[in-house]
Scaffold this active site. Structure first.
Site, PDB file in Angstrom:
ATOM      1  N   GLY A 201      25.104 -39.339  -2.095  1.00  0.00           N
ATOM      2  CA  GLY A 201      25.887 -39.723  -0.926  1.00  0.00           C
ATOM      3  C   GLY A 201      27.309 -40.063  -1.301  1.00  0.00           C
ATOM      4  CB  ALA A 202      30.353 -40.125   0.767  1.00  0.00           C
ATOM      5  N   PRO A 203      30.873 -42.026  -1.709  1.00  0.00           N
ATOM      6  CG  PRO A 203      32.751 -41.874  -3.082  1.00  0.00           C
ATOM      7  CD  PRO A 203      31.959 -41.110  -2.073  1.00  0.00           C
ATOM      8  N   GLY A 206      26.422 -47.082   0.346  1.00  0.00           N
ATOM      9  CA  GLY A 206      25.400 -48.100   0.148  1.00  0.00           C
ATOM     10  C   GLY A 206      24.305 -47.725  -0.829  1.00  0.00           C
ATOM     11  CE  LYS A 207      26.223 -43.040  -4.148  1.00  0.00           C
ATOM     12  NZ  LYS A 207      27.297 -43.180  -3.174  1.00  0.00           N
ATOM     13  CB  THR A 208      25.244 -50.033  -5.552  1.00  0.00           C
ATOM     14  OG1 THR A 208      26.061 -48.980  -6.041  1.00  0.00           O
ATOM     15  CG2 THR A 208      24.980 -51.026  -6.653  1.00  0.00           C
ATOM     16  CG  HIS A 423      32.731 -24.657  12.383  1.00  0.00           C
ATOM     17  ND1 HIS A 423      33.553 -23.721  11.795  1.00  0.00           N
ATOM     18  CD2 HIS A 423      31.653 -24.757  11.573  1.00  0.00           C
ATOM     19  CE1 HIS A 423      32.986 -23.289  10.692  1.00  0.00           C
ATOM     20  NE2 HIS A 423      31.827 -23.900  10.532  1.00  0.00           N
ATOM     21  CD  GLU A 424      29.001 -27.730  11.571  1.00  0.00           C
ATOM     22  OE1 GLU A 424      27.909 -27.122  11.487  1.00  0.00           O
ATOM     23  OE2 GLU A 424      29.869 -27.704  10.675  1.00  0.00           O
ATOM     24  CG  ASP A 500      30.508 -21.570   7.409  1.00  0.00           C
ATOM     25  OD1 ASP A 500      29.693 -22.245   6.767  1.00  0.00           O
ATOM     26  OD2 ASP A 500      31.036 -21.925   8.476  1.00  0.00           O
TER      27      ASP A 500
HETATM   28  P1  ADP Z   1      27.875 -46.925  -3.193  1.00  0.00           P
HETATM   29  O1  ADP Z   1      27.033 -47.427  -4.315  1.00  0.00           O
HETATM   30  O2  ADP Z   1      27.200 -45.882  -2.357  1.00  0.00           O
HETATM   31  O3  ADP Z   1      29.252 -46.510  -3.581  1.00  0.00           O
HETATM   32  P2  ADP Z   1      27.742 -49.653  -2.395  1.00  0.00           P
HETATM   33  O4  ADP Z   1      26.285 -49.852  -2.325  1.00  0.00           O
HETATM   34  O5  ADP Z   1      28.429 -50.135  -3.605  1.00  0.00           O
HETATM   35  O6  ADP Z   1      28.101 -48.130  -2.175  1.00  0.00           O
HETATM   36  O7  ADP Z   1      28.401 -50.296  -1.096  1.00  0.00           O
HETATM   37  C1  ADP Z   1      29.481 -51.175  -1.168  1.00  0.00           C
HETATM   38  C2  ADP Z   1      29.377 -52.239  -0.116  1.00  0.00           C
HETATM   39  O8  ADP Z   1      29.469 -51.680   1.181  1.00  0.00           O
HETATM   40  C3  ADP Z   1      28.075 -52.972  -0.129  1.00  0.00           C
HETATM   41  O9  ADP Z   1      28.096 -54.028  -1.012  1.00  0.00           O
HETATM   42  C4  ADP Z   1      27.941 -53.442   1.313  1.00  0.00           C
HETATM   43  O10 ADP Z   1      28.640 -54.637   1.520  1.00  0.00           O
HETATM   44  C5  ADP Z   1      28.630 -52.354   2.085  1.00  0.00           C
HETATM   45  N1  ADP Z   1      27.663 -51.398   2.612  1.00  0.00           N
HETATM   46  C6  ADP Z   1      27.561 -50.100   2.273  1.00  0.00           C
HETATM   47  N2  ADP Z   1      26.587 -49.488   2.965  1.00  0.00           N
HETATM   48  C7  ADP Z   1      26.035 -50.424   3.759  1.00  0.00           C
HETATM   49  C8  ADP Z   1      24.964 -50.412   4.708  1.00  0.00           C
HETATM   50  N3  ADP Z   1      24.261 -49.290   4.971  1.00  0.00           N
HETATM   51  N4  ADP Z   1      24.661 -51.557   5.337  1.00  0.00           N
HETATM   52  C9  ADP Z   1      25.354 -52.676   5.077  1.00  0.00           C
HETATM   53  N5  ADP Z   1      26.356 -52.760   4.202  1.00  0.00           N
HETATM   54  C10 ADP Z   1      26.723 -51.649   3.537  1.00  0.00           C
HETATM   55 ZN    ZN Z   2      30.341 -23.738   9.127  1.00  0.00          ZN
END
Ligand code: ADP
Ligand code: ZN
Length: 621
Positions: A201-203, A206-208, A423-424, A500
């Site tokens: 997923g994009a930066p 919320g992956k971390t 487009h979509e 495309d």
């Molecule tokens: P990533 O690891 O994808 O770059 P992070 O998990 O570090 O993103 O997200 C950074 C901050 O953004 C988190 O600490 C949180 O405060 C906020 N955040 C991101 N996604 C969410 C979400 N789905 N719900 C609530 N807070 C979020």
């Molecule tokens: Zn397209």
């Protein structure tokens, strides 16, 4: 402090203690302290043979039977505190005393008292504290093995409640939570659990946060390490760090290992032709070896995060490693509202606040941006001396955050958004209009990943091993649908269709060259083997095995296929223009439509099968 430094540090300390012990044992026999006056008297009396002058003291050796082997009987040595006496040298010369200057070695003293002792003390105290806190071992970095970049948390205190809007990802991770809660029960029941999950997923999506939430939900320790940390390290350090990480984790299982930015570490090997980065490769190999080496039933799960899955080394994605992928999408409008709600818990909101409105104003923003937005609003309110955050503050924060992101060109203008929507819908409507095409599963204009501005997802109704010419032509048509819709509605085309067109050209080329589907060229195949899937450098310089004339015919045939297809799509979409406009308007408003909603809007009755398999067929813008 890394391993090597710590190691040599203890060595130096030991050596110095040894040296000073030796010095006090064997050093200078019969040293007497005398005053400066006494010393002068002795010089006057001619009893002194030699003097060594250093910065703050004099060492005087007595005249006499100089047999050094018998200390008591030998010359006595006097230590004198030095007094600034300009006449001393003259006096010594007069009396014929041998003298020399000496720069006293105070370095050792300063070093021991100024550095070694205090640092040693600090380390001792620290290790004591750490041992106290120890207990279960969770949250403790073993002393002497502490790695600056391995972070260990016994309890992350994050739960799924804190992660909003990522429902699909949470669903997938729920299984991991269940497993970590009781690994034995799970494996007894024969559940097969993956070793590694890759979160894509994009930066800031919320992956971390999700990884921490998994640890928090399962109440297991959380070890994290960042892939980019390895790259600047000395050769061998990264690999040993990975080894330590897994050793610690296995000891504290069940637990989670989280590897952030794994792309920095796991970039495809050999992609760098100018000789790769040795350290990265070694570390990656170590990681692969560790992953292969342990068994999942111990309860260690590895979560990794990346925003660039396409550059990962295929070895990482093989079965038994990161073979499961969790997509962490940018949030849609509902997701954004939910995330805003999560972060608004920390501030006091005024009665006029409507977070739905804020969510509607912020397409393309991710969780981290929204957290930032709420924080910015709270600061604004505080600066104006308000007790609560009002709608006005939030609106201003939106402007500020969006302006910042616009500079980084991460936010779409309304015009761009409209283009993407048409487009979509163009892709989706074409797909729904064709006989053999897979039904539309989802249409979205929430930007996703780095390149794609929106996407249309089709799910096949059955497994496909063979494709007919009609099917390939239909697929071509769907790919062109986005571009054609832009032409029809805006009379202009955008750069958004590049991917495309690339894929359409690939298909057309394969039809002509590999599958013998062109009438002009007939049943001839011009491609001996399939193109290398992954960055195969050996492919360089392989010539084509047909003549230039044939090449020209191939090009013309490919061109013709695409032109015909374009014409076909044009008439399809012109014929359903009303539906196209209707669907695009709804999509602009809702951002995401599922297949059934879409079909309802365009008024069709083709049904979608639920069978999901890997042959998902995405048209990323
Ligand atoms: P990533 O690891 O994808 O770059 P992070 O998990 O570090 O993103 O997200 C950074 C901050 O953004 C988190 O600490 C949180 O405060 C906020 N955040 C991101 N996604 C969410 C979400 N789905 N719900 C609530 N807070 C979020
Ligand atoms: Zn397209």
């Amino acid at each position: 402090m890394n391993n090597r430094i710590r190691f040599s540090f203890w060595y130096v300390l030991g050596a110095m203690l040894l040296i000073s012990a030796l010095q006090s044992l064997f050093g200078s026999p019969g040293v007497n302290k005398i005053s400066y006056a006494e010393f002068l008297k002795m010089v006057d009396a001619g009893n002194i043979a030699s003097v060594t002058i250093s910065e703050d003291r004099l060492t005087a050796k007595e005249k006499g039977a100089g047999d050094q082997s018998k200390p008591g009987a030998g010359a006595r040595v006097y230590l004198v505190n030095r007094v600034p006496d300009p006449d001393l040298v003259k006096l010594l010369k007069e009396k014929g005393v041998n003298f020399e200057g000496k720069v006293q070695n105070t370095f050792l003293n300063t070093f021991i008292f100024g550095w070694v002792l205090p640092i040693g003390l600090m380390i001792a105290v620290w290790s004591l504290i750490m041992r106290r806190m120890g207990g279960g071992g969770a949250g403790v970095m073993a002393f002497g093995k502490a790695k600056a970049r391995i972070y260990a948390e016994g309890d992350t205190k994050v739960t799924f409640q804190d992660v909003a809007g990522a429902e699909e990802a949470k669903d997938e991770l729920q299984e991991v939570v269940e497993f970590l809660k009781d690994p034995e029960r799970y494996s007894r029941l024969g559940g097969r659990i993956p070793k590694g999950l890759l979160m894509v997923g994009a930066p800031g999506t919320g992956k971390t946060l999700l990884a921490k939430a998994v640890a928090g939900e399962a109440k297991v320790p959380f070890y994290s390490i960042s892939g980019s940390g390895f790259v600047e390290m000395f050769v061998g350090v990264g690999a040993s760090r990975v080894r330590d990480l897994f050793a610690q984790a296995t000891k504290n299982a069940p637990c989670i290992i989280f590897i952030d930015e794994i792309d920095a570490l796991g970039r495809a090997r050999g992609a760098n032709m100018m000789g790769g980065n040795d350290e990265r490769e070694q570390t990656l190999n170590q990681l692969l070896a560790e992953m292969d080496g342990f068994e999942t039933n111990k309860g260690v799960i590895i979560l990794a995060a990346t925003n660039r899955p396409e550059i990962l080394d295929p070895a990482l994605l093989r079965a038994g490693r990161f073979d499961r992928h969790v997509l962490v999408d940018k949030p849609d409008i509902d997701g954004r509202e939910a995330i805003l709600n999560v972060h608004a818990r920390e501030v006091t909101l005024g009665p006029d606040v409507d977070l739905r409105v804020i969510a509607a104003r912020t397409p393309g923003l991710v969780g981290a941006d929204l957290a930032n937005l709420v924080n910015e609003a709270a600061l604004l309110a505080a600066r104006n001396g308000k007790e609560e955050v009002e709608m006005d503050d939030l609106e201003k924060a939106v402007d500020r955050v969006m302006a910042g992101l616009e500079k980084k060109s991460r936010v779409m203008s309304p015009k761009e958004k409209a283009i993407v929507a048409y487009h979509e819908v163009g892709h989706a409507l074409t797909a729904e209009s064709l006989e053999t095409s897979d039904p539309v599963h989802k249409v979205s204009i929430v930007p996703r990943g780095l390149g794609a501005l929106g996407y249309t997802l089709q799910l096949p109704t059955e497994d496909r091993y063979l494709m007919t010419r009609t099917e390939l032509k239909d697929r071509l048509a769907v790919l062109l649908g986005g571009r054609v819709a832009e032409e029809i509605i805006f009379g202009d085309i955008s750069t958004g269709a590049q991917n495309d067109l690339m894929r359409a050209t690939d298909i057309a080329r394969s039809m002509v060259k590999e599958y013998g589907m062109s009438d002009k060229l007939g049943l001839v195949t011009f491609e001996r083997e399939r193109r290398p899937m992954f960055l195969d450098t050996a492919d360089f310089g392989r010539g084509k095995d047909y003549s230039d004339d044939t090449a020209r015919i191939i090009d013309r045939e490919v061109d013709q296929l695409i032109k015909d297809s374009h014409q076909r799509v044009h008439s399809i979409l012109e014929g359903r223009r009303a539906a196209l406009e209707r669907a695009a308007k709804v999509l602009l408003d809702k951002e995401v439509l599922d297949g059934d909603q879409f079909r309802e809007i365009i008024g069709a009755e083709k049904t979608e099968s639920q069978d999901q398999d890997q042959n998902q067929n995405q048209d990323q813008n």
